[in-house]
Design a protein around this motif. Structure first.
Motif, PDB file in Angstrom:
ATOM      1  N   TYR A 131      -9.774   8.493  -7.743  1.00 59.52           N
ATOM      2  CA  TYR A 131      -8.572   8.441  -8.572  1.00 59.52           C
ATOM      3  C   TYR A 131      -7.666   7.290  -8.131  1.00 59.52           C
ATOM      4  CZ  TYR A 131      -9.980  13.194  -9.902  1.00 59.52           C
ATOM      5  OH  TYR A 131     -10.673  14.283 -10.356  1.00 59.52           O
ATOM      6  N   THR A 132      -7.307   6.427  -9.067  1.00 60.60           N
ATOM      7  CA  THR A 132      -6.422   5.300  -8.776  1.00 60.60           C
ATOM      8  C   THR A 132      -5.229   5.329  -9.718  1.00 60.60           C
ATOM      9  OG1 THR A 132      -8.193   3.862  -7.945  1.00 60.60           O
ATOM     10  CG2 THR A 132      -6.228   2.785  -8.800  1.00 60.60           C
ATOM     11  N   VAL A 133      -4.028   5.258  -9.133  1.00 63.24           N
ATOM     12  CA  VAL A 133      -2.812   5.206  -9.942  1.00 63.24           C
ATOM     13  C   VAL A 133      -2.598   3.768 -10.407  1.00 63.24           C
ATOM     14  CG1 VAL A 133      -0.326   5.619 -10.000  1.00 63.24           C
ATOM     15  CG2 VAL A 133      -1.806   7.121  -8.643  1.00 63.24           C
ATOM     16  N   LEU A 134      -2.528   3.573 -11.704  1.00 64.85           N
ATOM     17  CA  LEU A 134      -2.350   2.235 -12.257  1.00 64.85           C
ATOM     18  C   LEU A 134      -0.948   1.708 -11.968  1.00 64.85           C
ATOM     19  CD1 LEU A 134      -4.006   2.360 -15.812  1.00 64.85           C
ATOM     20  CD2 LEU A 134      -5.054   1.876 -13.604  1.00 64.85           C
ATOM     21  N   ASN A 135      -0.827   0.391 -11.903  1.00 63.96           N
ATOM     22  CA  ASN A 135       0.473  -0.244 -11.868  1.00 63.96           C
ATOM     23  C   ASN A 135       1.147  -0.106 -13.223  1.00 63.96           C
ATOM     24  OD1 ASN A 135       0.841  -1.202  -9.262  1.00 63.96           O
ATOM     25  ND2 ASN A 135      -0.274  -3.097  -9.653  1.00 63.96           N
ATOM     26  N   THR A 136       2.428  -0.402 -13.273  1.00 61.52           N
ATOM     27  CA  THR A 136       3.109  -0.440 -14.561  1.00 61.52           C
ATOM     28  C   THR A 136       2.574  -1.625 -15.354  1.00 61.52           C
ATOM     29  OG1 THR A 136       4.883  -1.798 -13.659  1.00 61.52           O
ATOM     30  CG2 THR A 136       5.196   0.599 -13.599  1.00 61.52           C
ATOM     31  N   PRO A 137       2.616  -1.579 -16.674  1.00 67.02           N
ATOM     32  CA  PRO A 137       2.070  -2.687 -17.485  1.00 67.02           C
ATOM     33  C   PRO A 137       2.638  -4.048 -17.114  1.00 67.02           C
ATOM     34  CG  PRO A 137       2.533  -0.796 -18.871  1.00 67.02           C
ATOM     35  CD  PRO A 137       3.075  -0.455 -17.510  1.00 67.02           C
ATOM     36  N   ALA A 138       3.928  -4.105 -16.746  1.00 66.24           N
ATOM     37  CA  ALA A 138       4.560  -5.385 -16.432  1.00 66.24           C
ATOM     38  C   ALA A 138       3.976  -6.043 -15.196  1.00 66.24           C
ATOM     39  CB  ALA A 138       6.070  -5.184 -16.241  1.00 66.24           C
TER      40      ALA A 138
ATOM     41  N   SER B  40       0.827  -1.197   0.000  1.00 65.89           N
ATOM     42  CA  SER B  40       0.000   0.000   0.000  1.00 65.89           C
ATOM     43  C   SER B  40       0.864   1.250   0.000  1.00 65.89           C
ATOM     44  CB  SER B  40      -0.917  -0.012   1.227  1.00 65.89           C
ATOM     45  OG  SER B  40      -1.654   1.167   1.286  1.00 65.89           O
ATOM     46  N   SER B  41       1.965   1.198   0.793  1.00 62.34           N
ATOM     47  CA  SER B  41       2.825   2.369   0.859  1.00 62.34           C
ATOM     48  C   SER B  41       3.601   2.531  -0.442  1.00 62.34           C
ATOM     49  CB  SER B  41       3.784   2.259   2.047  1.00 62.34           C
ATOM     50  OG  SER B  41       4.643   1.153   1.869  1.00 62.34           O
ATOM     51  N   ASP B  42       3.935   1.382  -1.100  1.00 65.28           N
ATOM     52  CA  ASP B  42       4.638   1.455  -2.371  1.00 65.28           C
ATOM     53  C   ASP B  42       3.706   1.945  -3.475  1.00 65.28           C
ATOM     54  OD1 ASP B  42       6.875   0.571  -1.160  1.00 65.28           O
ATOM     55  OD2 ASP B  42       6.679  -1.522  -1.800  1.00 65.28           O
ATOM     56  N   ARG B  43       2.427   1.612  -3.331  1.00 67.98           N
ATOM     57  CA  ARG B  43       1.453   2.021  -4.346  1.00 67.98           C
ATOM     58  C   ARG B  43       1.292   3.528  -4.306  1.00 67.98           C
ATOM     59  NH1 ARG B  43      -3.836   3.039  -5.556  1.00 67.98           N
ATOM     60  NH2 ARG B  43      -4.394   3.395  -3.415  1.00 67.98           N
ATOM     61  N   ARG B  44       1.504   4.156  -5.418  1.00 70.24           N
ATOM     62  CA  ARG B  44       1.422   5.610  -5.458  1.00 70.24           C
ATOM     63  C   ARG B  44      -0.031   6.057  -5.435  1.00 70.24           C
ATOM     64  NH1 ARG B  44       5.161   7.598 -10.303  1.00 70.24           N
ATOM     65  NH2 ARG B  44       4.520   9.603  -9.434  1.00 70.24           N
ATOM     66  N   SER B  45      -0.288   7.077  -4.677  1.00 70.78           N
ATOM     67  CA  SER B  45      -1.639   7.613  -4.600  1.00 70.78           C
ATOM     68  C   SER B  45      -1.689   8.956  -5.317  1.00 70.78           C
ATOM     69  CB  SER B  45      -2.075   7.776  -3.139  1.00 70.78           C
ATOM     70  OG  SER B  45      -1.220   8.686  -2.473  1.00 70.78           O
TER      71      SER B  45
END
Length: 352
Positions: free
Chosen positions: A300-307, A82-87
């Motif tokens: 608003y949700t920041v997507l993960n990288t495609p990989a 969660s902390s790594d996930r960018r908001s």
């Protein structure tokens, strides 16, 4: 002699009593101990040794601690994730004394409808949304069936409080040529509703109007990955620039992933360098990607990288290929999905 006899008797009595006492003590007592022995033995097997006296009490706690530990470990993992996930922290301005307006996006496989509250300053808030509604497309054997279905559909919006004159219909550029869409358009016109068909460029411009926050107009861009096409738009000077490329159903035409990737990447490079801070993104496949990492009901949700995505069906794979091409073409490292926005809401924002 008689006294001695009495004394002897007393002595004998004392000896007998002592003998009985000791007999009871040693024989009866031992018997009692033998009767208790199984319980003591059982207890001694279950009770800890002196150096393990805390074991029975601590064992459940250790198990519990183990559960808590794994839960805690999982929680830490989730927390780290969660902390790594960018908001993306942004709160759009709320409408003041706004009115309800409704719009329906016509597609070949169903309707998406939105009701918003909007004020004269074009500040808006989503009040209700329905996606993929196929009500009108079911049991539509005749034109009368289509009309009846549309009346029912419109009636729900009227019941919600939207004025009849504030209900609008927009045909997406990807669905404009579908036979069923033309049939529905004809029925709507017979009910005195105006049906607005937009070009890909107009669709991209409308998406930008609903998605792009004013604070990001000078440094960011908008992506709308649809089934029929993908639109990329940004502000340029005082106007909006929009370009079109492949949609997420390109595989149905036999087009290769490599061909699409190369073209989309080349088109994405047209976004000016100073507009690549944040990519705001909407569309069917981005919606699926955003759901995987959404935190609660955030808008608003920041997507993960495609990989970091593993998808199965062909459309999702195609959409992910397009998303990767845009990421690689722009080198933008933050793509933000907006759960409330849609290009048709942008159309409402163009109205007085």
């Amino acid at each position: 002699m008689q006294r001695l006899t009495v004394a002897g008797r007393l002595l004998v009595t004392a000896i007998i009593l002592a003998a009985l006492f000791f007999a009871f003590r040693y024989f009866g007592g031992n018997e009692a101990l033998r009767k208790l022995a199984p319980n003591q033995t059982e207890q001694s097997e279950t009770m800890p040794r002196a150096d393990e006296s805390d074991a029975p009490e601590s064992a459940p706690n250790e198990s519990e601690a183990s559960d808590n530990g794994s839960s805690s470990s999982s929680g830490s993992s989730e927390a780290a994730s969660s902390s790594d996930r960018r908001s993306f922290s942004y709160t759009p301005p709320a409408p003041q004394n706004g009115k309800l307006k409704g719009v329906v996006e016509l597609g070949a496989s169903g309707f998406n409808s939105f009701i918003i509250r909007v004020d004269p300053e074009k500040r808006w808030k989503l009040e209700k949304a329905e996606f993929g509604n196929s009500l009108v497309l079911e049991n539509m054997a005749t034109d009368d069936d289509v009309r009846a279905g549309l009346k029912s559909y419109i009636g729900k919006m009227l019941d919600y409080g939207v004025s009849g004159r504030d209900i609008h219909f927009v045909v997406s550029s990807g669905a404009a040529k579908a036979d069923v869409t033309q049939k529905i358009t004809k029925a709507l016109k017979s009910l005195n509703y105006v049906v607005n068909t937009v070009t890909p460029e107009q669709e991209g411009s409308l998406a930008l109007r609903s998605v792009l926050p004013a604070d990001y107009a000078d440094n960011s861009f908008v992506v709308d990955i649809g089934s029929g096409n993908t639109k990329i738009s940004w502000k340029e000077g005082g106007s909006t620039k929009a370009v079109e490329t492949y949609g997420s159903k390109y595989f149905q035409n036999g087009t290769s992933d490599e061909t699409v990737y190369n073209e989309v990447k080349a088109i994405a490079k047209q976004v000016p360098q100073n507009h690549r801070k944040t990519g705001f993104i909407i569309g069917g496949v981005p919606y699926e990607l955003a759901k995987e990492v959404r935190d609660g009901k955030e808008r608003y949700t920041v997507l993960n990288t495609p990989a970091n995505y593993k998808v199965e069906n062909a459309k999702s794979k195609a959409g992910l290929n397009i998303y990767k091409a845009i990421v690689d073409g722009t080198n933008c490292d933050q793509f933000v999905f907006d759960f409330d926005a849609n290009f048709t809401i942008g159309y409402l924002l163009t109205l007085k």
